[in-house]
Design a protein around this motif. Structure first.
Motif, short mmCIF file in Angstrom:
data_model
loop_
_atom_site.label_atom_id
_atom_site.label_comp_id
_atom_site.label_asym_id
_atom_site.label_seq_id
_atom_site.Cartn_x
_atom_site.Cartn_y
_atom_site.Cartn_z
N ILE A 149 0.53 -1.08 0.04
CA ILE A 149 -0.24 0.30 0.08
C ILE A 149 0.83 1.09 -0.15
CG2 ILE A 149 -1.77 1.45 1.25
CD1 ILE A 149 -2.86 -1.26 2.95
N VAL A 150 0.37 2.04 -0.80
CA VAL A 150 1.52 3.40 -1.43
C VAL A 150 0.82 4.99 -0.99
CG1 VAL A 150 3.05 4.45 -2.52
CG2 VAL A 150 3.23 1.77 -3.52
N PRO A 151 0.57 5.74 -0.13
CA PRO A 151 0.30 6.61 -0.23
C PRO A 151 -0.39 7.42 -1.78
CG PRO A 151 1.66 6.51 1.38
CD PRO A 151 2.27 5.30 0.48
N LYS A 152 -0.80 8.16 -1.69
CA LYS A 152 -0.37 8.23 -2.67
C LYS A 152 0.52 9.38 -3.48
CE LYS A 152 -6.14 8.25 -4.38
NZ LYS A 152 -6.96 8.26 -4.68
N PRO A 153 0.41 10.60 -2.67
CA PRO A 153 1.30 11.50 -3.05
C PRO A 153 2.92 10.61 -2.71
CG PRO A 153 0.06 11.96 -1.36
CD PRO A 153 -0.39 10.52 -0.68
N SER A 154 3.32 9.52 -3.06
CA SER A 154 4.53 9.13 -2.82
C SER A 154 4.29 7.73 -3.82
CB SER A 154 4.72 8.41 -1.65
OG SER A 154 4.38 8.78 -0.79
N TYR A 155 4.00 8.02 -5.19
CA TYR A 155 3.42 6.92 -6.59
C TYR A 155 4.96 7.16 -6.67
CZ TYR A 155 -1.73 5.78 -6.29
OH TYR A 155 -2.98 5.03 -5.54
N ALA A 156 5.07 8.28 -7.61
CA ALA A 156 6.08 8.60 -8.23
C ALA A 156 7.72 7.79 -7.14
CB ALA A 156 6.81 9.89 -8.30
N GLN A 157 7.64 8.10 -5.46
CA GLN A 157 8.62 7.36 -4.98
C GLN A 157 8.90 6.13 -5.13
OE1 GLN A 157 8.67 9.01 -0.83
NE2 GLN A 157 10.26 7.58 -0.35
N TRP A 158 7.55 6.06 -5.55
CA TRP A 158 7.13 4.01 -4.98
C TRP A 158 7.87 4.26 -6.93
CZ3 TRP A 158 6.95 -0.28 -3.07
CH2 TRP A 158 6.55 -1.61 -3.29
N ARG A 193 10.28 -3.78 -12.98
CA ARG A 193 9.83 -3.43 -13.53
C ARG A 193 8.00 -4.18 -13.14
NH1 ARG A 193 13.48 -2.67 -17.01
NH2 ARG A 193 12.84 -4.77 -18.24
N SER A 194 8.60 -5.09 -12.18
CA SER A 194 7.48 -5.78 -11.78
C SER A 194 6.29 -5.64 -11.12
CB SER A 194 7.46 -7.43 -10.70
OG SER A 194 8.68 -6.61 -9.31
N THR A 195 6.20 -4.03 -10.92
CA THR A 195 5.44 -3.60 -10.18
C THR A 195 3.37 -2.70 -11.07
OG1 THR A 195 4.71 -1.92 -8.18
CG2 THR A 195 5.80 -0.58 -10.48
N LYS A 196 2.65 -3.05 -9.85
CA LYS A 196 1.65 -2.62 -10.77
C LYS A 196 0.41 -2.13 -10.38
CE LYS A 196 -1.40 -6.17 -12.93
NZ LYS A 196 -1.47 -7.25 -13.37
N LEU A 197 -0.35 -1.32 -10.18
CA LEU A 197 -1.48 -0.76 -9.24
C LEU A 197 -2.23 -1.78 -10.04
CD1 LEU A 197 -2.25 1.42 -7.44
CD2 LEU A 197 -2.49 2.79 -9.43
N ILE A 198 -3.02 -2.12 -8.89
CA ILE A 198 -4.34 -2.87 -9.17
C ILE A 198 -5.75 -2.18 -8.23
CG2 ILE A 198 -2.80 -4.90 -9.34
CD1 ILE A 198 -3.50 -5.99 -6.81
N ALA A 199 -5.27 -1.61 -7.65
CA ALA A 199 -6.41 -1.10 -6.94
C ALA A 199 -6.29 0.63 -6.48
CB ALA A 199 -7.01 -1.81 -5.68
N GLU A 200 -7.28 1.53 -5.73
CA GLU A 200 -6.63 2.75 -5.34
C GLU A 200 -8.36 2.69 -4.09
OE1 GLU A 200 -4.66 6.00 -7.47
OE2 GLU A 200 -6.28 5.00 -9.29
N ASP A 201 -8.14 3.82 -3.38
CA ASP A 201 -9.25 4.48 -2.57
C ASP A 201 -8.79 5.56 -2.28
OD1 ASP A 201 -7.04 4.28 -0.72
OD2 ASP A 201 -7.49 3.25 0.35
N ASN A 202 -9.16 6.49 -1.20
CA ASN A 202 -8.91 7.68 -1.55
C ASN A 202 -7.32 8.52 -0.60
OD1 ASN A 202 -11.61 8.42 -2.24
ND2 ASN A 202 -12.70 7.99 -0.25
N GLU A 203 -6.82 7.17 -0.11
CA GLU A 203 -5.96 7.54 0.68
C GLU A 203 -4.66 7.06 -0.12
OE1 GLU A 203 -6.25 5.54 5.16
OE2 GLU A 203 -7.93 6.86 5.02
N GLY A 204 -4.40 5.94 -1.07
CA GLY A 204 -3.45 5.40 -1.57
C GLY A 204 -4.20 4.30 -2.54
N GLY A 205 -2.83 3.03 -2.85
CA GLY A 205 -3.33 2.70 -4.29
C GLY A 205 -2.46 1.25 -3.52
N LEU A 206 -2.91 -0.41 -4.25
CA LEU A 206 -2.50 -0.94 -3.44
C LEU A 206 -1.36 -1.53 -4.96
CD1 LEU A 206 -2.59 -3.53 -1.92
CD2 LEU A 206 -4.47 -4.13 -2.99
N PHE A 207 -0.10 -2.11 -4.72
CA PHE A 207 0.92 -2.25 -5.76
C PHE A 207 1.18 -3.53 -5.75
CE2 PHE A 207 0.52 2.18 -6.23
CZ PHE A 207 1.04 2.86 -7.30
N THR A 208 1.75 -4.12 -6.84
CA THR A 208 2.31 -5.62 -6.81
C THR A 208 4.11 -5.27 -7.12
OG1 THR A 208 1.91 -6.00 -9.06
CG2 THR A 208 0.08 -6.72 -7.63
#
Length: 364
Positions: free
Chosen positions: A187-196, A210-225
């Motif tokens: 789980i990555v905070p939305k402001p930290s997507y670029a840092q991730w 290159r194994s990461t992928k965003l698969i879901a989001e809510d108001n606070e952040g995103g779920l990455f693999t």
């Protein structure tokens, strides 16, 4: 439902005139709407038996009222998505409760007045007891089903830190059945997507590029693999935490996910199947219980009227209600809550000659 007062007065000429005066005063002052409340002639029996019935009817009255309130609450709970339609499902004999009370007629077929009073009361008591037993079993089964469904649905609510992920992820999001590689969910905070995106490959050795992928989001952040070698899991978790990335503990079990989805589908189907029959049962039996309750009220007025006369017979040497029974019951519907005090004063004034003997009960 409106408030009602159910009163009785001796049926002799003097008191019938008093009832007329009461009707005149309450009508002119707009205090209440009054109607005669018809009660059949019952087999009185002995005064001892009436005393016993008086106590029993008091308890049965309280029980019936409690049962009706519980049934009404059950209708509210079952109709959780249609609460505006609850009143039209709380009827008595097909009419609204106020109309039923104001046009009450004793049901001779169901509660024969020619039977001894004890038998009539026993019939009412058994009927209400059976309704309560059925209510408990039916609502318990439905509530258990409802609770299980709510608990399962709650798993799909909340944020990415707490909710279940089984309805978000798919088999294609993971490297499965590998001896060396594993896919983690982060789980990555939305402001930290670029840092991730810039740093995840360097958080530990042996992270698959290159194994990461965003698969879901809510108001606070995103779920990455992210996919990496099993041997560096602990090190990756530590470094991720230092960078305010949170690894969600999750093991993809296709069988378990399928089981959860099938369970949710089954519970939704079972609730839908039980909803109609339960609501119909509640409507029918609420009506039956309410009708029985008003019959109990009528019996209480009858019994208390007879007992009131005989309690004072020895004191005054005359007969107010009398045996044979001679009284008139009247149903009063106060127009306003604020008028009840004045209404009570009118009753006390009109019937003061009865030496303040009151045979009244309140229907709520």
């Amino acid at each position: 439902m409106s408030e009602f007062w159910l009163i009785s007065a001796p049926g002799d000429k003097e008191n019938l005139q008093a009832l007329e005066r009461m009707n005149t005063v309450t009508s002119k002052s707009n205090l209440s709407y009054n109607t005669k409340f018809s009660i059949p002639d019952f087999k009185v029996g002995t005064l001892d038996s009436l005393v016993g019935l008086s106590d029993e009817l008091g308890k049965l009255d309280t029980f019936a009222e409690s049962l009706i309130k519980r049934m009404a609450q059950s209708v509210v709970e079952v109709m959780e998505d249609s609460k505006g339609k609850v009143p039209e499902n709380l009827l008595a004999n097909g009419v609204d409760l106020t109309s039923f009370v104001t046009h009450f007629e004793w049901d001779m077929a169901k509660y024969p007045a020619k039977q001894p009073l004890v038998s009539v009361v026993d019939t009412l008591a058994k009927q209400l007891a059976q309704i309560e037993t059925d209510l408990k079993s039916r609502t318990a089964a439905y509530n258990t089903l409802k609770t299980n469904l709510e608990n399962l649905e709650k798993k799909s609510m909340g944020n990415l830190f707490t909710r279940t992920l089984s309805d978000i992820v798919s088999k294609e999001d993971f490297v499965l059945d590998s001896e060396y590689l594993v896919t983690l969910l982060v789980i990555v905070p939305k402001p930290s997507y670029a840092q991730w995106q810039k740093t995840y490959e360097s958080l530990s050795d042996m992270v698959v590029p290159r194994s990461t992928k965003l698969i879901a989001e809510d108001n606070e952040g995103g779920l990455f693999t992210v996919t990496l070698f099993r041997k560096v899991i602990d090190d990756f978790k530590t470094k991720a935490k230092e960078n305010k990335f949170t690894v969600r503990e999750f093991y993809y079990d296709e069988k378990e996910i399928k089981r959860e989805r099938e369970e949710l589908s089954r519970l939704l189907s079972d609730k839908k199947q039980q909803y109609g029959p339960l609501l119909r049962w509640l409507k029918v039996n609420f009506s039956e219980a309410f009708i029985a309750w008003i019959h109990i009220k009528a019996l209480r007025v009858f019994v208390e009227s007879v007992l009131s006369e005989n309690t004072y017979r020895g004191r005054f040497g005359n007969c107010r209600y009398g045996l044979p029974v001679n009284f008139q019951a009247v149903l009063l519907q106060p127009h306003k809550k604020s008028s009840t005090k004045r209404l009570r004063e009118v009753l006390n004034s009109v019937f003061r000659h009865l030496d303040q003997v009151a045979a009244a009960s309140v229907l709520d």
